[in-house]
Design a protein around this motif. Structure first.
Motif, short mmCIF file in Angstrom:
data_model
loop_
_atom_site.label_atom_id
_atom_site.label_comp_id
_atom_site.label_asym_id
_atom_site.label_seq_id
_atom_site.Cartn_x
_atom_site.Cartn_y
_atom_site.Cartn_z
N ALA A 120 -33.41 31.08 19.93
CA ALA A 120 -33.08 30.56 18.37
C ALA A 120 -31.74 30.75 18.35
O ALA A 120 -31.02 30.27 17.85
CB ALA A 120 -33.84 30.53 18.13
N ASP A 121 -31.63 32.29 18.06
CA ASP A 121 -30.35 33.03 16.95
C ASP A 121 -29.81 33.33 18.41
O ASP A 121 -28.58 34.03 17.82
CB ASP A 121 -30.96 34.22 16.85
N THR A 122 -29.57 33.26 19.72
CA THR A 122 -28.18 33.22 20.38
C THR A 122 -27.53 32.59 20.58
O THR A 122 -28.50 31.21 21.04
CB THR A 122 -29.02 33.71 21.40
N PRO A 123 -26.32 32.45 20.52
CA PRO A 123 -25.33 31.23 20.73
C PRO A 123 -25.52 30.57 22.08
O PRO A 123 -25.49 31.33 23.18
CB PRO A 123 -23.99 31.20 20.30
N PRO A 124 -25.40 29.20 22.04
CA PRO A 124 -25.38 28.24 24.00
C PRO A 124 -24.71 29.16 24.54
O PRO A 124 -24.53 28.93 25.50
CB PRO A 124 -25.22 27.13 22.80
N GLY A 125 -23.71 29.61 24.11
CA GLY A 125 -22.60 30.28 25.24
C GLY A 125 -22.64 31.03 25.35
O GLY A 125 -21.91 31.89 26.50
N VAL A 126 -23.49 32.07 24.96
CA VAL A 126 -23.95 33.67 25.44
C VAL A 126 -24.85 33.07 26.28
O VAL A 126 -26.05 32.69 25.50
CB VAL A 126 -24.03 34.31 24.46
N MET A 127 -24.47 34.01 27.56
CA MET A 127 -25.53 33.92 28.34
C MET A 127 -26.65 35.40 28.27
O MET A 127 -26.86 36.03 27.23
CB MET A 127 -25.34 34.76 29.82
N HIS B 78 -41.93 29.12 27.68
CA HIS B 78 -41.66 28.51 26.89
C HIS B 78 -40.26 27.89 27.17
O HIS B 78 -39.48 27.62 26.61
CB HIS B 78 -41.17 29.97 26.32
N GLY B 79 -39.63 27.57 28.47
CA GLY B 79 -39.13 26.11 28.50
C GLY B 79 -37.80 26.75 29.04
O GLY B 79 -36.83 26.26 27.93
N ILE B 80 -37.89 28.54 28.95
CA ILE B 80 -36.46 28.61 29.04
C ILE B 80 -35.42 29.64 30.26
O ILE B 80 -34.13 30.36 30.44
CB ILE B 80 -36.24 29.88 27.78
N LEU B 81 -37.16 29.39 30.49
CA LEU B 81 -36.27 30.01 32.13
C LEU B 81 -34.62 29.79 33.19
O LEU B 81 -34.17 30.66 33.07
CB LEU B 81 -37.37 29.73 33.39
N HIS B 82 -34.40 28.65 32.59
CA HIS B 82 -32.68 28.39 33.61
C HIS B 82 -31.94 28.66 32.83
O HIS B 82 -31.16 29.22 33.28
CB HIS B 82 -33.23 26.78 33.61
N ARG B 83 -32.43 29.12 31.72
CA ARG B 83 -31.09 29.97 30.18
C ARG B 83 -31.33 31.42 30.63
O ARG B 83 -30.02 31.86 31.02
CB ARG B 83 -31.00 29.61 29.48
N ALA B 84 -32.72 31.86 31.28
CA ALA B 84 -31.99 33.48 31.24
C ALA B 84 -31.97 33.60 32.88
O ALA B 84 -31.71 34.85 32.79
CB ALA B 84 -34.22 33.53 31.41
N LEU B 85 -31.48 32.03 33.39
CA LEU B 85 -31.61 32.86 35.36
C LEU B 85 -29.82 32.17 34.91
O LEU B 85 -29.52 32.37 36.34
CB LEU B 85 -32.06 32.13 35.83
N ALA B 86 -28.66 32.80 33.65
CA ALA B 86 -28.09 32.00 33.78
C ALA B 86 -27.24 33.27 34.91
O ALA B 86 -25.94 32.81 35.80
CB ALA B 86 -26.85 31.87 32.24
N PRO B 87 -27.26 34.52 34.42
CA PRO B 87 -26.68 35.83 35.18
C PRO B 87 -26.98 35.54 36.77
O PRO B 87 -25.98 36.70 37.44
CB PRO B 87 -26.92 37.17 34.93
#
Length: 407
Positions: free
Chosen positions: A257-264, A388-397
């Motif tokens: 929630a605190d990390t901007p969307p454009g940051v991996m 927690h519904g955040i896995l797709h974002r957590a795999l961005a790298p």
């Protein structure tokens, strides 16, 4: 060298029959009286570990093992423990006693080593007591398809030659991919979110956090370390957004929630999943979480033993989250340390820790065992991110892993 973690060392295990001189060889290699030596067969009952350095390989872990020909009920248990060492071995050294030469024990041992695709260094010990002709040495080498050299652990004859052979045979890829170094460029800023809670060790950081900081610095990038409550303020204070934010998995929701969307964004546990094992296999395991049904049996495995806190991640939190996701009861079993069940077929899912105390070889063995049994396996970080519904974002790298998630 002394501070290099056990899980980050090349594991070299010494195998052979009782009284072949395995412990004497350990002492000769380390130039110390590390292993107990006796003329009585079966002196070594449990694996003995010794950290040392062999240049140019670097830090290694030498493992002394019980004889592969031990007898009786206790002997059978010792042999079983010896064979389990193969699951964490990167390079095997087989010691042969010259009076009996190559026997069925060596032949079976070679088969077990070859099955795991491990390099083998073979030695005929006790050359100070019994001279072996080049012809006999060549014949034994052919019998087991392993080049053999003559040594004397007592006098030191052939020890340097053995070290050179070990250097030659050491696998180039035993360390696996970098922890984070290949994800950053010189000058990049990486923000690391490190909670200081009841589970945090007093006065220090946990191993994955320390290793991540070191890898960032080694690659000329900048590491900014904050607690989860200070993340938003730290990000606002940077002149430009960081290249990457790495968090403890348990803080995914707040940090996301605190990390901007454009940051991996990713986690220490996900970095370890790639560094120690096979990220794609574990991502496939994460997809299987939603297939669990009430009554299914789940194995939770940790690579170390530690004092459990009141709301321990493996004992309490993960079971609670899985029950909530399933909407009913699940049956849990736990294993820790060097224990990993050989038969996994009764489980519908395996949840593994990050494996920071295991070497890459043992982690890959555990993943392979799960695949062969047809049981999905996931690690803590991937499971938490998924639930927690955040896995797709957590795999961005990791684009390849992201693709597997969306298939």
């Amino acid at each position: 060298m002394e501070e290099t973690p056990k899980g980050s060392r090349l594991h070299i295990a010494i195998f052979g029959r009782r009284n072949a001189g395995k412990s004497s060889l350990i002492n000769a290699l380390t130039s110390q009286d590390i292993a107990l030596v006796s003329d009585v067969p079966g002196t070594t009952t449990d694996p003995v570990y010794k950290a040392m350095e062999i240049l140019p390989i670097g830090p290694v872990m030498i493992i002394d093992t019980a004889g592969i020909d031990d007898v009786g009920d206790l002997g059978a248990l010792r042999v079983e423990r010896t064979m389990q060492v193969l699951n964490k071995t990167d390079l095997a050294v087989m010691v042969i006693e010259p009076e009996q030469g190559v026997t069925e024990f060596e032949q079976e041992l070679v088969k077990a080593i070859r099955k795991r695709n491990l390099p083998i260094a073979g030695v005929i010990n006790k050359s100070d007591l019994l001279s072996i002709s080049p012809e006999q040495l060549a014949q034994w080498s052919v019998e087991i398809d392993v080049p053999l050299i003559g040594i004397s652990a007592k006098t030191g004859q052939g020890i340097e030659e053995l070290k050179r052979l070990m250097i030659k045979l050491a696998p180039d890829d035993w360390e696996g991919p970098p922890l984070i170094g290949d994800l950053v460029s010189p000058g990049d800023t990486v923000v690391l979110v490190v909670p200081i809670d009841l589970a945090a060790p007093k006065g220090r950081l946990i191993l994955p956090q320390v290793q991540t900081i070191r890898d960032i610095l080694d690659n000329d990038a900048c590491a900014v370390v904050v607690k989860e409550r200070e993340l938003k303020e730290a990000l606002a204070g940077l002149k430009q957004p960081p290249h990457l934010v790495v968090t403890d998995s348990q803080e995914f929701m707040k940090v996301g929630a605190d990390t901007p969307p454009g940051v991996m964004l990713t986690s220490f546990s996900i970095l370890l999943a790639r560094h120690k094992g096979d990220l794609e296999t574990l991502v496939t395991g994460a997809k299987a979480i939603d297939s669990l049904e009430p009554g299914d049996k789940v194995l939770i495995a940790e690579g170390c033993t530690h004092h459990r806190q009141a709301d321990d991640i493996g004992k309490m939190k993960i079971p609670r989250w899985l029950r909530q996701n399933v909407g009913g009861e699940l049956e849990f079993e736990w294993v820790s340390g060097g224990t990993f069940p050989p038969d996994l077929t009764k489980y519908k899912l395996i949840v593994h820790c990050g494996g920071c105390m295991l070497n890459r070889r043992e982690m890959l063995y555990r993943l392979a065992t799960a695949r062969e049994a047809g049981v999905p396996i996931v690690n803590y970080g991937l499971l938490i991110a998924h639930l927690h519904g955040i896995l797709h974002r957590a795999l961005a790298p990791f684009p390849l892993a992201q693709m597997i998630l969306t298939e």
